[in-house]
Design a protein around this motif. Structure first.
Motif, PDB file in Angstrom:
ATOM      1  N   LEU A 123       0.544  -1.362   0.145  1.00  0.00           N
ATOM      2  CA  LEU A 123      -0.280   0.083  -0.171  1.00  0.00           C
ATOM      3  C   LEU A 123       0.446   1.403   0.122  1.00  0.00           C
ATOM      4  CD1 LEU A 123      -2.426   1.115  -0.025  1.00  0.00           C
ATOM      5  CD2 LEU A 123      -2.689   1.717   2.549  1.00  0.00           C
ATOM      6  N   ASN A 124       2.247   1.284   0.379  1.00  0.00           N
ATOM      7  CA  ASN A 124       3.010   2.616   0.992  1.00  0.00           C
ATOM      8  C   ASN A 124       3.223   2.510  -0.439  1.00  0.00           C
ATOM      9  OD1 ASN A 124       2.073   2.731   3.585  1.00  0.00           O
ATOM     10  ND2 ASN A 124       4.518   1.135   3.671  1.00  0.00           N
ATOM     11  N   ILE A 125       3.809   1.287  -1.253  1.00  0.00           N
ATOM     12  CA  ILE A 125       4.232   1.794  -2.396  1.00  0.00           C
ATOM     13  C   ILE A 125       3.313   2.412  -3.618  1.00  0.00           C
ATOM     14  CG2 ILE A 125       5.407   0.777  -4.420  1.00  0.00           C
ATOM     15  CD1 ILE A 125       7.429   0.582  -2.942  1.00  0.00           C
ATOM     16  N   LEU A 126       2.476   1.503  -3.357  1.00  0.00           N
ATOM     17  CA  LEU A 126       0.904   2.341  -4.399  1.00  0.00           C
ATOM     18  C   LEU A 126       0.949   4.335  -4.326  1.00  0.00           C
ATOM     19  CD1 LEU A 126      -1.953  -0.852  -4.320  1.00  0.00           C
ATOM     20  CD2 LEU A 126      -0.124  -0.030  -6.464  1.00  0.00           C
ATOM     21  N   GLU A 127       0.463   4.375  -2.909  1.00  0.00           N
ATOM     22  CA  GLU A 127       0.307   5.690  -1.964  1.00  0.00           C
ATOM     23  C   GLU A 127       1.377   6.476  -2.938  1.00  0.00           C
ATOM     24  OE1 GLU A 127      -1.960   7.740  -0.164  1.00  0.00           O
ATOM     25  OE2 GLU A 127      -2.990   6.467  -1.505  1.00  0.00           O
ATOM     26  N   ALA A 128       2.942   5.640  -2.671  1.00  0.00           N
ATOM     27  CA  ALA A 128       4.512   6.695  -3.488  1.00  0.00           C
ATOM     28  C   ALA A 128       4.275   6.520  -4.654  1.00  0.00           C
ATOM     29  CB  ALA A 128       4.963   6.221  -3.027  1.00  0.00           C
ATOM     30  N   CYS A 129       3.631   6.237  -5.744  1.00  0.00           N
ATOM     31  CA  CYS A 129       3.424   5.802  -6.951  1.00  0.00           C
ATOM     32  C   CYS A 129       2.598   7.457  -7.524  1.00  0.00           C
ATOM     33  CB  CYS A 129       3.317   5.125  -7.200  1.00  0.00           C
ATOM     34  SG  CYS A 129       4.670   3.425  -7.274  1.00  0.00           S
ATOM     35  N   ARG A 130       1.598   6.636  -6.696  1.00  0.00           N
ATOM     36  CA  ARG A 130       0.428   7.670  -7.095  1.00  0.00           C
ATOM     37  C   ARG A 130       0.610   9.305  -6.664  1.00  0.00           C
ATOM     38  NH1 ARG A 130      -4.173   8.498  -2.338  1.00  0.00           N
ATOM     39  NH2 ARG A 130      -5.752  10.717  -2.975  1.00  0.00           N
ATOM     40  N   HIS A 131       1.265   9.880  -5.768  1.00  0.00           N
ATOM     41  CA  HIS A 131       2.168  11.124  -5.740  1.00  0.00           C
ATOM     42  C   HIS A 131       3.072  11.033  -6.590  1.00  0.00           C
ATOM     43  CE1 HIS A 131      -1.344  12.369  -2.658  1.00  0.00           C
ATOM     44  NE2 HIS A 131      -1.141  10.249  -1.870  1.00  0.00           N
ATOM     45  N   ASN A 132       4.125  10.919  -6.549  1.00  0.00           N
ATOM     46  CA  ASN A 132       5.153  10.703  -7.225  1.00  0.00           C
ATOM     47  C   ASN A 132       5.107  10.674  -8.544  1.00  0.00           C
ATOM     48  OD1 ASN A 132       7.401  11.857  -4.876  1.00  0.00           O
ATOM     49  ND2 ASN A 132       5.398   9.987  -4.345  1.00  0.00           N
ATOM     50  N   ASN A 133       4.547  10.395  -9.862  1.00  0.00           N
ATOM     51  CA  ASN A 133       4.004  10.609 -11.086  1.00  0.00           C
ATOM     52  C   ASN A 133       4.917   9.285 -11.433  1.00  0.00           C
ATOM     53  OD1 ASN A 133       2.813  11.144 -13.461  1.00  0.00           O
ATOM     54  ND2 ASN A 133       4.254  12.757 -13.672  1.00  0.00           N
ATOM     55  N   ILE A 134       4.744   8.489 -11.015  1.00  0.00           N
ATOM     56  CA  ILE A 134       5.294   6.976 -11.617  1.00  0.00           C
ATOM     57  C   ILE A 134       4.409   6.970 -12.581  1.00  0.00           C
ATOM     58  CG2 ILE A 134       5.720   4.602 -10.470  1.00  0.00           C
ATOM     59  CD1 ILE A 134       7.634   6.926  -9.556  1.00  0.00           C
ATOM     60  N   LYS A 135       5.500   6.274 -13.719  1.00  0.00           N
ATOM     61  CA  LYS A 135       4.783   5.941 -15.079  1.00  0.00           C
ATOM     62  C   LYS A 135       4.801   4.785 -15.160  1.00  0.00           C
ATOM     63  CE  LYS A 135       7.783   9.685 -17.528  1.00  0.00           C
ATOM     64  NZ  LYS A 135       8.931   9.393 -17.041  1.00  0.00           N
ATOM     65  N   HIS A 136       5.558   3.527 -14.416  1.00  0.00           N
ATOM     66  CA  HIS A 136       4.439   2.540 -14.473  1.00  0.00           C
ATOM     67  C   HIS A 136       5.124   1.653 -13.034  1.00  0.00           C
ATOM     68  CE1 HIS A 136       4.673  -1.913 -16.971  1.00  0.00           C
ATOM     69  NE2 HIS A 136       3.460  -1.516 -16.187  1.00  0.00           N
ATOM     70  N   LEU A 137       4.467   1.114 -12.821  1.00  0.00           N
ATOM     71  CA  LEU A 137       4.818  -0.364 -11.499  1.00  0.00           C
ATOM     72  C   LEU A 137       4.505  -1.890 -12.306  1.00  0.00           C
ATOM     73  CD1 LEU A 137       5.216  -0.704  -8.526  1.00  0.00           C
ATOM     74  CD2 LEU A 137       3.169  -0.533  -8.197  1.00  0.00           C
ATOM     75  N   VAL A 138       5.498  -2.027 -11.861  1.00  0.00           N
ATOM     76  CA  VAL A 138       5.488  -4.047 -12.200  1.00  0.00           C
ATOM     77  C   VAL A 138       5.612  -4.507 -10.805  1.00  0.00           C
ATOM     78  CG1 VAL A 138       6.728  -5.641 -13.108  1.00  0.00           C
ATOM     79  CG2 VAL A 138       6.795  -3.323 -14.580  1.00  0.00           C
ATOM     80  N   TYR A 139       4.875  -4.857 -10.000  1.00  0.00           N
ATOM     81  CA  TYR A 139       5.454  -5.657  -8.854  1.00  0.00           C
ATOM     82  C   TYR A 139       5.321  -7.647  -9.446  1.00  0.00           C
ATOM     83  CZ  TYR A 139      -0.088  -5.749  -9.613  1.00  0.00           C
ATOM     84  OH  TYR A 139      -0.802  -6.487  -9.638  1.00  0.00           O
ATOM     85  N   ALA A 140       5.609  -7.856  -8.263  1.00  0.00           N
ATOM     86  CA  ALA A 140       5.609  -9.089  -7.949  1.00  0.00           C
ATOM     87  C   ALA A 140       4.621 -10.039  -7.671  1.00  0.00           C
ATOM     88  CB  ALA A 140       7.231  -9.522  -6.900  1.00  0.00           C
ATOM     89  N   SER A 141       3.928 -10.750  -7.991  1.00  0.00           N
ATOM     90  CA  SER A 141       2.542 -11.537  -7.776  1.00  0.00           C
ATOM     91  C   SER A 141       3.444 -13.340  -7.512  1.00  0.00           C
ATOM     92  CB  SER A 141       1.646 -11.001  -8.235  1.00  0.00           C
ATOM     93  OG  SER A 141       0.627 -12.353  -7.744  1.00  0.00           O
ATOM     94  N   SER A 142       2.996 -14.280  -7.642  1.00  0.00           N
ATOM     95  CA  SER A 142       2.747 -15.237  -7.094  1.00  0.00           C
ATOM     96  C   SER A 142       1.510 -16.476  -8.087  1.00  0.00           C
ATOM     97  CB  SER A 142       2.893 -15.797  -6.191  1.00  0.00           C
ATOM     98  OG  SER A 142       3.229 -16.998  -5.340  1.00  0.00           O
TER      99      SER A 142
END
Length: 335
Positions: A123-142
């Motif tokens: 959640l903290n990663i998502l919030e940081a991406c939201r407020h800092n104009n991140i172009k793309h988030l790739v994340y590990a699922s399983s």
């Protein structure tokens, strides 16, 4: 690009950080270096990328002595304020979130750790991406999100509403959280469901490492379900190529989920036999019943990843085992 990679003292994160800086990107890596398994292996991975032992110090930015464009900071994803400060200071273009509390069996005994790291941290990663104009988030699922699905190969169109471990439940939660943020804030997110990754610098709690270590040290290996288990063993180089392809290419959709595996399941007893052949040693097998939270078979349908990003796993199990054993022998000075 300037890329944040979380979990860079870990197995996949270590390989990814090196691959990105070698292709010309600037990478900031973070990891909390927890003691889920041998921290010396984690520090050795960092050292392999030129990060000195100063990485022991919390929140200190350590520059790689090998790669001018790679730096590392020890921190927790749960530390919301420090994470937000990092995003504001570094101004990342893209983010790869690989940091998580791993392990199906460990989650049964330590559930709170999984919620703290895998859900609060994400959640903290998502919030940081939201407020800092991140172009793309790739994340590990399983692949564990598929639970005991019987239809093979496992497809991202399959129902994944019945996880059988808390670890799997946290990964499914990550996918749902990413969908919400993609929908509400138009953040491009791509989840990758990893299938049994192995190779040099691998995790000591995974089959490749556990079996090799036991066989070479004349200890018995635990074989669950009588060896009647199938895993889609995927070599680390193929995984890294797939991650980078999804990261550097413009996202096909705002929200995406892909399987990333070898798409060639191997029976556990055959996997053990391959290690025996290449080490010249015979395994001492102790048979155990199926473990809670484990699944009988994983087999990835990777057609979507092939179609959208030209993903092509090409490392056979014999070559992958050979390369792992070469690393293992050198790491433990056995050759």
């Amino acid at each position: 690009m300037k890329i944040l990679v979380t979990g860079t003292a870990g197995f996949i994160g270590h390989h990814l950080a090196k691959a990105l800086v070698e292709r010309g990107d600037t990478v900031v890596g973070i990891d909390n270096i927890n003691d889920y398994y041998d921290v010396e292996l984690k520090y050795a991975r960092l050292a392999d990328a030129g990060i000195s032992r100063h990485a022991e110090n919390w929140y200190e930015k350590v520059q790689s002595e090998t790669y001018p464009d790679y730096s590392f900071i020890r921190m927790n994803l749960e530390d919301r304020e420090r994470l937000m400060d990092l995003f504001k200071t570094e101004k990342f273009d893209k983010v790869v979130n690989l940091a998580a509390q791993a392990g199906v069996r460990y989650s049964i005994e330590n559930p709170h750790t999984y919620v703290d790291c895998n859900i609060v941290g994400f959640l903290n990663i998502l919030e940081a991406c939201r407020h800092n104009n991140i172009k793309h988030l790739v994340y590990a699922s399983s692949s564990s999100v598929y639970g005991n699905n019987k239809k093979m190969p496992l497809s991202t169109s399959d129902n994944v509403d019945h996880p059988i471990s808390l670890y799997a439940a946290t990964k499914k939660s990550n996918e749902l959280m990413a969908h919400t943020y993609s929908h509400l804030y138009n953040i491009s997110t791509t989840g990758l469901r990893f299938f049994t990754v192995y190779g040099p610098w691998g995790r000591p709690d995974m089959a490749m490492f556990l079996f090799t270590d036991a066989i070479l040290n004349d200890r018995p290996i635990k074989v669950f379900n009588g060896g009647d288990l199938y895993r889609d063993f995927t070599y680390i180089d193929d995984i890294i190529n797939g991650i980078i392809s999804t990261l550097i290419t413009d996202a096909k959709k705002t929200y995406s989920i892909y399987n990333i595996g070898n798409s060639k399941p191997v029976k556990l007893t055959d996997f053990i036999e391959e290690i025996e052949i290449q080490t010249g040693e015979k395994a001492i097998k102790e048979m155990y019943p199926m473990q809670p939270g484990d699944v009988e078979k994983t087999w990835a349908d990777v057609e979507d990843l092939k179609s959208d990003f030209n993903y092509l796993p090409k490392t056979s199990i014999d070559i992958g085992v050979e390369r792992f054993l070469y690393w293992y022998n050198n790491y433990y000075c056995l050759s």
